[in-house]
Each structure stands twice: as structure tokens, then as C-alpha cells.
Design a protein around this motif. Structure first.
Motif, mmCIF file in Angstrom:
data_model
loop_
_atom_site.group_PDB
_atom_site.id
_atom_site.type_symbol
_atom_site.label_atom_id
_atom_site.label_comp_id
_atom_site.label_asym_id
_atom_site.label_seq_id
_atom_site.Cartn_x
_atom_site.Cartn_y
_atom_site.Cartn_z
ATOM 1 N N TYR A 6 9.543 5.337 -13.624
ATOM 2 C CA TYR A 6 9.818 4.024 -13.045
ATOM 3 C C TYR A 6 9.108 3.876 -11.702
ATOM 4 C CZ TYR A 6 13.124 1.357 -15.888
ATOM 5 O OH TYR A 6 13.685 0.568 -16.861
ATOM 6 N N GLU A 7 9.206 4.927 -10.881
ATOM 7 C CA GLU A 7 8.625 4.872 -9.541
ATOM 8 C C GLU A 7 7.116 4.693 -9.579
ATOM 9 O OE1 GLU A 7 8.125 7.778 -5.595
ATOM 10 O OE2 GLU A 7 9.145 8.497 -7.389
ATOM 11 N N LEU A 8 6.446 5.389 -10.502
ATOM 12 C CA LEU A 8 4.991 5.421 -10.497
ATOM 13 C C LEU A 8 4.337 4.446 -11.473
ATOM 14 C CD1 LEU A 8 4.370 9.275 -10.219
ATOM 15 C CD2 LEU A 8 4.406 7.566 -8.396
ATOM 16 N N ALA A 60 0.824 -1.211 0.000
ATOM 17 C CA ALA A 60 0.000 0.000 0.000
ATOM 18 C C ALA A 60 0.857 1.259 0.000
ATOM 19 C CB ALA A 60 -0.928 -0.003 1.208
ATOM 20 N N ARG A 61 1.987 1.234 0.706
ATOM 21 C CA ARG A 61 2.815 2.441 0.852
ATOM 22 C C ARG A 61 3.642 2.758 -0.388
ATOM 23 N NH1 ARG A 61 4.576 -0.026 5.875
ATOM 24 N NH2 ARG A 61 3.435 0.807 7.659
ATOM 25 N N ARG A 62 3.959 1.759 -1.199
ATOM 26 C CA ARG A 62 4.898 1.988 -2.298
ATOM 27 C C ARG A 62 4.407 3.088 -3.238
ATOM 28 N NH1 ARG A 62 7.523 -2.034 -6.962
ATOM 29 N NH2 ARG A 62 8.073 -0.307 -8.349
ATOM 30 N N GLY A 63 5.226 4.112 -3.398
ATOM 31 C CA GLY A 63 4.954 5.170 -4.368
ATOM 32 C C GLY A 63 3.862 6.134 -3.965
ATOM 33 N N VAL A 64 3.284 5.997 -2.765
ATOM 34 C CA VAL A 64 2.156 6.849 -2.401
ATOM 35 C C VAL A 64 2.641 8.208 -1.921
ATOM 36 C CG1 VAL A 64 0.850 4.822 -1.691
ATOM 37 C CG2 VAL A 64 1.960 6.215 0.047
ATOM 38 N N ILE A 107 14.929 -1.342 -9.432
ATOM 39 C CA ILE A 107 15.045 0.050 -9.877
ATOM 40 C C ILE A 107 16.286 0.699 -9.267
ATOM 41 C CG2 ILE A 107 13.933 2.325 -9.818
ATOM 42 C CD1 ILE A 107 11.227 0.837 -9.819
ATOM 43 N N ALA A 108 16.557 0.404 -7.992
ATOM 44 C CA ALA A 108 17.767 0.922 -7.339
ATOM 45 C C ALA A 108 19.016 0.405 -8.044
ATOM 46 C CB ALA A 108 17.777 0.526 -5.864
ATOM 47 N N HIS A 151 -5.103 7.761 -19.916
ATOM 48 C CA HIS A 151 -3.679 7.818 -20.243
ATOM 49 C C HIS A 151 -2.863 7.273 -19.071
ATOM 50 C CE1 HIS A 151 -3.584 11.356 -17.674
ATOM 51 N NE2 HIS A 151 -4.397 12.022 -18.473
ATOM 52 N N LEU A 152 -1.544 7.249 -19.221
ATOM 53 C CA LEU A 152 -0.703 6.651 -18.186
ATOM 54 C C LEU A 152 -0.840 7.363 -16.850
ATOM 55 C CD1 LEU A 152 2.657 5.720 -19.979
ATOM 56 C CD2 LEU A 152 0.740 4.236 -19.374
ATOM 57 N N GLY A 153 -1.172 8.645 -16.866
ATOM 58 C CA GLY A 153 -1.387 9.359 -15.614
ATOM 59 C C GLY A 153 -2.505 8.739 -14.804
ATOM 60 N N HIS A 154 -3.581 8.313 -15.486
ATOM 61 C CA HIS A 154 -4.685 7.646 -14.788
ATOM 62 C C HIS A 154 -4.248 6.310 -14.189
ATOM 63 C CE1 HIS A 154 -7.174 10.089 -17.773
ATOM 64 N NE2 HIS A 154 -7.605 10.497 -16.603
ATOM 65 N N THR A 155 -3.294 5.642 -14.842
ATOM 66 C CA THR A 155 -2.931 4.293 -14.397
ATOM 67 C C THR A 155 -2.097 4.293 -13.122
ATOM 68 O OG1 THR A 155 -0.853 4.047 -15.653
ATOM 69 C CG2 THR A 155 -2.920 3.540 -16.805
ATOM 70 N N VAL A 156 -1.581 5.459 -12.707
ATOM 71 C CA VAL A 156 -0.817 5.501 -11.458
ATOM 72 C C VAL A 156 -1.692 5.007 -10.311
ATOM 73 C CG1 VAL A 156 0.316 7.013 -9.781
ATOM 74 C CG2 VAL A 156 0.732 7.342 -12.227
#
Length: 417
Positions: free
Chosen positions: A282-284, A29-33, A293-294, A70-75
Motif C-alpha cells: 500500500y505504501e509503495l 516528493a517525500r511520500r514513501g521515499v 491507508i491509515a 514488474h511492480l518493483g520497477h513501478t515504485v
């Protein structure tokens, strides 16, 4: 439909132990929020769900203000899918009622309400496209007109009595517009109320949204308390910048990557983002682990060409919305274009009126939106005919078949008679 009033109090519920499974779910749940409010409450909701076997009800509402995602919605859709894969019930809520009000979030002027016809047209494609991310078979799809229409004028007045103008004016955009003397229509105050009422009607445990939706999500918490329900937790996701790396991704700003765009176009657009912005994507957007990713970052810092890492991202995204083979073909097409080659699948256009001015030719071939844009592209050296850069804005193009290119990605094989 009138939401039922339940009597639950988080204070009277025993605190449950946080198991390893709950901790793993919290990490997902926390990842990328941007924010998860309130984390301790959400951990308890997860613990109760684990103990009882009753999945949480997780809500995401989208107003069908445009026909395409679009990809913005998919975040935020990606986060929904991750929570769905943990076994929880996800509710994809189409705001067919709230679209008629118009979300004032982040607006410096009143948004023109959509007509019922526009809303129905846009809504047709919304869930189909969202299903490219969500598991459609396990997704509950709802329309908020189901309970909002049933309120009627009396119910709307009663709902409005539950929130004060002073609290509405805590919204940054309302405060700013009021100070600047910019009109605020009364109906705009209804939007957060109706979105909050959705949470009451659906008995939501968690609501997701972009950072610009935080106020609306908090209204949902307060209304649920007022209706005697346990308040939902809220999870806000960052807003993804568009291809320009500055503005929020938006079709109206033409800085977007549509999730139903052709694979080659999608791949090329991802490759056009800056090396710095690549890490944000990559993050989102990536499903790769944080460790992977690191590791990519370390490789770039060690001298690896960031282009290679960007190719991996472009292929991952294209494969997600098309196929792995489409991703491989898109890479080959991109390499071919980079070498000055012509894509295999360019549109064929037949025009008449030779000799035709270059501005009109580019407009009629749908390579530019207007003749002024076409002439500006010529002036900037962004137009080629059969590989030759065109610099003469007054050029008249003779009859024949020719390959016309505008910028890096727009091609057409034009037959001019």
C-alpha cells in the motif's frame, strides 16, 4: 556529444521564499521515499522553477537487463509520474551503453555484460511498458549511448581521471568483495562514472533510483560539480519485496508481479502476499491518500478482515494496468477459484504419448519447469486432475481431456492422445 560547461554556484543564488505550492510539491516528493538529498537544495530548485516557469529536469535511468517490467520497477516510476503531474520534465533514460558494462550494485560477483542484440531486444518493450505509468506524451526518452559512444577512448580516460579508486572503494559491495578476495573487474569501476556522466549530459536537477543506487547517484552530483554544473538532488525509493516477503522483487527469483501479466494472474498474486506485507505494498504502490491507508489500518485493528483491504489493493493495481472492468472480473474469478471452481480462461494444451507419466505431463503442459519440480509438487499435494488431488508420483495418465491444476493459480485443459 560533449556536455557544455556552465558556471552556476548555488552559493551565489539568492535564497527564495518557500511558497505553499512548493511545500505541497515537497510533500509529494517525500511520500514513501527512503532519502531526499538535499531537501533544502531541492526546495530551492522548486522555488526557482515556480518563479521562472522553467520546469525541473528529472531523470530516471533503467538498464534494459530484462524484457519486462514488474511492480518493483513501478515504485520509482510512480514517483516520476507524481513529479511529472506537477509540471516537471521527466527523462526516461534507457541505459543501452551502461548495460554493456553491467551494474555492480548489490552484486557479490561480476555481472556478465549483455550483448548489443540482447539490449536492443529488451529496450523495445521498456518504454512501452513504462508508459503504463508515465505520461508518454510528456516524457523525454533518451539513450545514453548518444553521448557515451561519442566519448571514445580518450574521453573515457579523461572521465576516469575525475574520480579516484579510493572513492570507488567506498561502495559497500566493492569493499566487501575486496575483503573477501572476490574479483572486481576494472570495467565495473566505469559503471558509476558513466551513470554520473549521464547526469552531466542531461543537466539533471533531480535523479531518482532505488536505495541500491545511492552511490551511483552521488557520483552524478560530484561529476556535475566538476563540470561546473549545479549538482542534482537525489531521491531514493525503497526496494519492493517480492511475493515471498523477503527477497527484492525479481523475475529471476520468480517472486514478481509483471505489469503486463493477465489481470486474473495479477490479482491472484497480490492476494497471495501476507497481511503484514500488504501495508508495505500500500505504501509503495497505492495511489490512495495516506489518510485513507491509515483509515484502513484502523479498520483492521478494529476487527475488519484484512482480506477485504487486500482485495481493494488488488483491484486498484489491476485497474491501473488493465481496466476497472478487468479488476471486477478478476475478483469474480478469484472468488470462484477460492470455492474450488475452475477459471473460465484456462489454456488448452494438446499432448500425445498416452499413457504419460504425471511428471512429463506437467512439464509438457508448461505447468512446471521440470519433471523434478512436477514430482515435488505432487509430493506436496499441489497437483489436481479434475479436482482430485494426485499423490502418486508414478501415475501414468491415460488418454482423454482433463483439467490439470498446479498450486493455486496454474491451470490447463489437457487433451492427451
Amino acid at each position: 556529444m560533449t556536455p557544455s560547461k556552465v558556471t552556476t554556484s548555488s552559493a551565489s543564488v539568492a535564497v527564495l521564499p518557500i511558497t505553499d505550492k512548493v511545500q505541497e510539491a515537497m510533500a509529494v516528493a517525500r511520500r514513501g521515499v527512503d532519502e531526499l538529498l538535499i531537501e533544502s537544495e531541492f526546495a530551492q530548485k522548486l522555488a526557482r522553477a515556480e518563479q521562472s516557469g522553467q520546469p525541473l529536469r528529472i531523470k530516471l535511468g533503467l538498464d534494459p537487463t530484462a524484457p519486462d517490467l514488474h511492480l518493483g520497477h513501478t515504485v520509482v516510476l510512480n514517483k516520476m509520474r507524481q513529479l511529472q503531474d506537477l509540471g516537471h520534465t521527466v527523462i526516461f533514460l534507457i541505459g543501452d551503453f551502461t548495460s554493456m558494462i553491467g551494474d555492480p550494485s548489490g552484486r557479490n560477483a561480476t555481472r556478465p555484460p549483455l550483448t548489443r542484440e540482447q539490449i536492443e531486444l529488451n529496450a523495445k518493450t521498456y518504454f512501452a511498458q513504462a508508459s503504463l505509468v508515465l505520461d508518454a506524451a510528456k516524457t523525454e526518452i533518451r539513450y545514453n549511448s548518444e553521448w557515451c559512444d561519442a566519448l571514445g577512448s580518450r574521453g573515457m580516460i579523461q572521465l576516469a581521471s575525475r574520480y579516484t579508486v579510493a572513492r570507488m572503494m567506498e561502495r559497500d559491495d566493492f569493499t566487501k568483495r575486496f575483503k573477501e578476495g572476490t574479483p572486481i573487474s576494472v570495467h565495473e569501476f566505469l559503471y558509476p562514472l558513466m551513470q554520473g556522466y549521464d547526469s552531466v549530459a542531461l543537466k539533471s536537477d533531480l535523479e531518482l533510483g532505488g536505495t541500491d543506487q545511492k552511490f551511483n547517484l552521488l557520483v552524478g552530483r560530484e561529476l556535475q560539480k566538476d563540470f561546473g554544473q549545479e549538482p542534482q538532488c537525489i531521491l531514493t525509493m525503497p526496494l519492493l519485496e517480492g511475493l515471498d516477503g523477503v527477497e527484492k522483487m525479481s523475475k529471476s527469483k520468480n517472486n514478481y508481479i509483471g505489469i503486463t501479466e493477465p489481470a486474473n494472474t495479477m490479482f491472484a498474486k497480490v492476494m497471495s502476499i501476507s497481511d503484514v506485507m500488504m501495508w508495505r505494498y500500500y505504501e509503495l504502490l497505492s495511489f490512495k491518500s495516506l489518510a485513507a491507508i491509515a483509515n484502513f489500518r484502523s479498520e483492521v485493528e478494529g476487527g475488519r478482515n484484512p482480506r477485504d483491504i487486500k482485495v481493494a489493493l488488488a483491484q486498484e493495481i489491476v485497474a491501473r494496468f488493465h481496466s476497472q472492468q478487468a479488476a471486477e472480473d478478476a475478483l469474480a474469478d478469484f472468488v470462484n477459484r477460492s470455492k474450488g471452481g475452475i477459471p473460465d480462461d484456462i489454456p488448452e494444451v494438446a499432448l500425445s504419448g498416452a499413457p504419460l507419466g504425471i511428471g512429463q505431463l506437467l512439464k509438457q503442459a508448461n505447468l512446471c519447469a521440470s519433471t523434478s519440480e512436477a514430482l515435488r509438487m505432487v509430493e506436496q499435494g499441489g497437483v489436481r486432475i479434475d479436482g482430485t488431488v494426485i499423490s502418486d508420483k508414478g501415475l501414468k495418465v491415460d488418454a482423454g481431456t482433463l483439467v490439470v491444476q498446479v498450486g493455486k493459480r496454474k491451470f490447463a485443459r489437457v487433451t492427451l492422445a
